[in-house]
Design a protein around this motif. Sequence first.
Motif, PDB file in Angstrom:
ATOM      1  N   ASP A 136      32.713  41.315  37.131  1.00 63.05           N
ATOM      2  CA  ASP A 136      33.651  42.281  37.684  1.00 63.05           C
ATOM      3  C   ASP A 136      33.776  43.415  36.662  1.00 63.05           C
ATOM      4  O   ASP A 136      33.996  43.167  35.482  1.00 63.05           O
ATOM      5  N   GLU A 141      42.356  44.170  33.558  1.00 57.97           N
ATOM      6  CA  GLU A 141      42.677  42.957  32.791  1.00 57.97           C
ATOM      7  C   GLU A 141      42.764  43.256  31.292  1.00 57.97           C
ATOM      8  O   GLU A 141      43.203  42.401  30.527  1.00 57.97           O
ATOM      9  N   CYS A 148      43.857  50.375  36.095  1.00 63.57           N
ATOM     10  CA  CYS A 148      42.417  50.128  36.057  1.00 63.57           C
ATOM     11  C   CYS A 148      41.644  51.065  35.126  1.00 63.57           C
ATOM     12  O   CYS A 148      40.417  51.042  35.106  1.00 63.57           O
ATOM     13  N   TYR A 211      32.642  47.308  45.088  1.00 68.44           N
ATOM     14  CA  TYR A 211      33.856  46.977  45.832  1.00 68.44           C
ATOM     15  C   TYR A 211      34.206  48.293  46.521  1.00 68.44           C
ATOM     16  O   TYR A 211      34.944  49.120  45.973  1.00 68.44           O
ATOM     17  N   LYS A 214      38.155  48.656  49.361  1.00 69.22           N
ATOM     18  CA  LYS A 214      39.157  47.801  48.731  1.00 69.22           C
ATOM     19  C   LYS A 214      40.519  48.449  48.917  1.00 69.22           C
ATOM     20  O   LYS A 214      40.737  49.584  48.481  1.00 69.22           O
ATOM     21  N   PHE A 219      47.854  40.998  49.039  1.00 72.24           N
ATOM     22  CA  PHE A 219      47.215  39.695  48.871  1.00 72.24           C
ATOM     23  C   PHE A 219      46.574  39.481  47.499  1.00 72.24           C
ATOM     24  O   PHE A 219      45.937  38.466  47.270  1.00 72.24           O
ATOM     25  N   TYR A 220      46.692  40.455  46.568  1.00 76.56           N
ATOM     26  CA  TYR A 220      46.150  40.254  45.221  1.00 76.56           C
ATOM     27  C   TYR A 220      47.178  39.643  44.266  1.00 76.56           C
ATOM     28  O   TYR A 220      46.884  39.463  43.082  1.00 76.56           O
ATOM     29  N   ARG A 224      46.754  38.594  39.997  1.00 76.06           N
ATOM     30  CA  ARG A 224      47.366  39.310  38.872  1.00 76.06           C
ATOM     31  C   ARG A 224      48.130  38.345  37.977  1.00 76.06           C
ATOM     32  O   ARG A 224      48.252  38.573  36.772  1.00 76.06           O
ATOM     33  N   ARG A 236      48.980  50.444  42.590  1.00 79.05           N
ATOM     34  CA  ARG A 236      47.608  50.952  42.602  1.00 79.05           C
ATOM     35  C   ARG A 236      47.325  51.839  43.822  1.00 79.05           C
ATOM     36  O   ARG A 236      46.170  52.092  44.146  1.00 79.05           O
ATOM     37  N   LYS A 267      37.185  44.061  50.871  1.00 80.79           N
ATOM     38  CA  LYS A 267      38.227  43.266  50.222  1.00 80.79           C
ATOM     39  C   LYS A 267      39.593  43.823  50.572  1.00 80.79           C
ATOM     40  O   LYS A 267      39.752  45.029  50.513  1.00 80.79           O
ATOM     41  N   TYR A 290      35.473  39.572  49.956  1.00 80.52           N
ATOM     42  CA  TYR A 290      36.238  38.830  48.953  1.00 80.52           C
ATOM     43  C   TYR A 290      37.466  38.220  49.623  1.00 80.52           C
ATOM     44  O   TYR A 290      38.377  38.933  50.015  1.00 80.52           O
ATOM     45  N   SER A 293      42.833  36.153  46.305  1.00 83.66           N
ATOM     46  CA  SER A 293      43.764  35.137  45.810  1.00 83.66           C
ATOM     47  C   SER A 293      44.875  34.815  46.815  1.00 83.66           C
ATOM     48  O   SER A 293      45.203  33.647  47.024  1.00 83.66           O
ATOM     49  N   TYR A 332      37.798  31.295  46.193  1.00 83.17           N
ATOM     50  CA  TYR A 332      38.300  30.324  45.219  1.00 83.17           C
ATOM     51  C   TYR A 332      38.030  28.899  45.672  1.00 83.17           C
ATOM     52  O   TYR A 332      38.231  27.960  44.907  1.00 83.17           O
TER      53      TYR A 332
HETATM   54  C1  PBG Z   1      40.307  44.186  39.475  1.00 81.93           C
HETATM   55  C2  PBG Z   1      40.352  43.188  40.575  1.00 81.93           C
HETATM   56  C3  PBG Z   1      41.440  42.679  41.281  1.00 81.93           C
HETATM   57  C4  PBG Z   1      40.949  41.698  42.145  1.00 81.93           C
HETATM   58  C5  PBG Z   1      39.579  41.656  41.958  1.00 81.93           C
HETATM   59  N1  PBG Z   1      39.219  42.591  41.002  1.00 81.93           N
HETATM   60  C6  PBG Z   1      42.885  42.953  41.144  1.00 81.93           C
HETATM   61  C7  PBG Z   1      43.445  44.187  41.664  1.00 81.93           C
HETATM   62  O1  PBG Z   1      42.774  45.076  42.175  1.00 81.93           O
HETATM   63  O2  PBG Z   1      44.662  44.321  41.484  1.00 81.93           O
HETATM   64  C8  PBG Z   1      41.767  40.857  43.068  1.00 81.93           C
HETATM   65  C9  PBG Z   1      41.108  39.597  43.497  1.00 81.93           C
HETATM   66  C10 PBG Z   1      42.021  38.594  44.111  1.00 81.93           C
HETATM   67  O3  PBG Z   1      43.177  38.870  44.479  1.00 81.93           O
HETATM   68  O4  PBG Z   1      41.566  37.447  44.241  1.00 81.93           O
HETATM   69  N2  PBG Z   1      40.724  45.466  39.805  1.00 81.93           N
END
Ligand code: PBG
Length: 345
Positions: A136, A141, A148, A211, A214, A219-220, A224, A236, A267, A290, A293, A332
């Motif tokens: 990724d 992160e 980002c 990606y 997106k 749903f993320y 996080r 974001r 995603k 994707y 989470s 997952y």
């Molecule tokens: C990084 C990223 C994210 C996810 C994948 N790459 C987080 C976001 O955009 O906040 C989320 C994946 C998930 O929720 O399983 N930017």
Amino acid sequence: MSPAPQPESGPSAAGVFGLPDPAHRLRRLRRTETLRAFVRETRIHPRQLVAPLFVYPGTGGRQPVGSMPGVERVTPDEALKDARRLADLGVGGLILFGLPAEKDATGTGGWIEDGIVQQTLRLLRDADLDTVLIADTCLCEYTDHGHCGPLLADGRVDNDATIALLGRTAVSQAEAGADIVAPSAMMDGQVAAIREALDDAGHHDTAILAYAAKTASAFYGPFRDAAGSAPSFGDRRGYQMDPANARESMREMDHDLIEGADMLLVKPAMPSLDILAAARARYDVPIGAYQVSGEYAAIEAAARNGWLDRRRALTEATTSILRAGAGFVITYAAADLAAWAREAI
Ligand code: PBG
């Protein structure tokens, strides 16, 4: 104005086609599991699954992620064990996310040569596993503010400074053994910047999974929590897409392909099945989705309460994503789905 004509009660299907007893016709092929398996249009194959791995520095470490039952953060040596198990199950690919020891304003931990993802990639590459290594490519992160990329004085993410750093990130990931880099920051021009940086460094064979579509999705949330990447202020929505827009997804995907993306990712997955189907009809590149989470956590939570059958719900969700047009799914539940798919043969 005369009233609109009312439809008469239409002829039955039998009347139209001259067929006898229509009530039984479609059920004939649903009679036994053997027949159903024979006419099934969509199957889950382990190779179509990609498993996320969250890695943090150290050895021998495993930390469960509270909001994602069954998912753990792992140290590189443990990641190698997980990767072997997933490769042995036939899982098609792994996607790595890093939790660095330290975060800063520019996300240095994301692009340094010995970053946590780069260290893990080297271990996995040297193990020569029969599974694709995906990194990724994002900075959320690794930044101390959780956005980002680096920020402008007014708090917005600096697009052009970010894409330059994403290029560096991708090169360091390619150097460490990534087969595919997957930019997920939703910066304009990120795919072109990454392609150019990779080519300049001689990594012509490193593929880009963009990606592309997106959205700024609710749903993320659990991710996080897993990655410690929630923005410390704001959200974001200034760079991820509005979930209300489908035409804009097509523009994002057009741009990413023109910029040199080899593959596209949609995603989140289940909330975007229309976009997935439209993308499948419009483009001839590999397209993945994707299952994020929150999609996973929702099913797990309901299953834990006895409100859903876990195996059936995960299987149905993933099958629907494939049916809508995904060629592969990041999930997952990859290990369980792969094991169930093998059982089904
Ligand atoms: C990084 C990223 C994210 C996810 C994948 N790459 C987080 C976001 O955009 O906040 C989320 C994946 C998930 O929720 O399983 N930017």
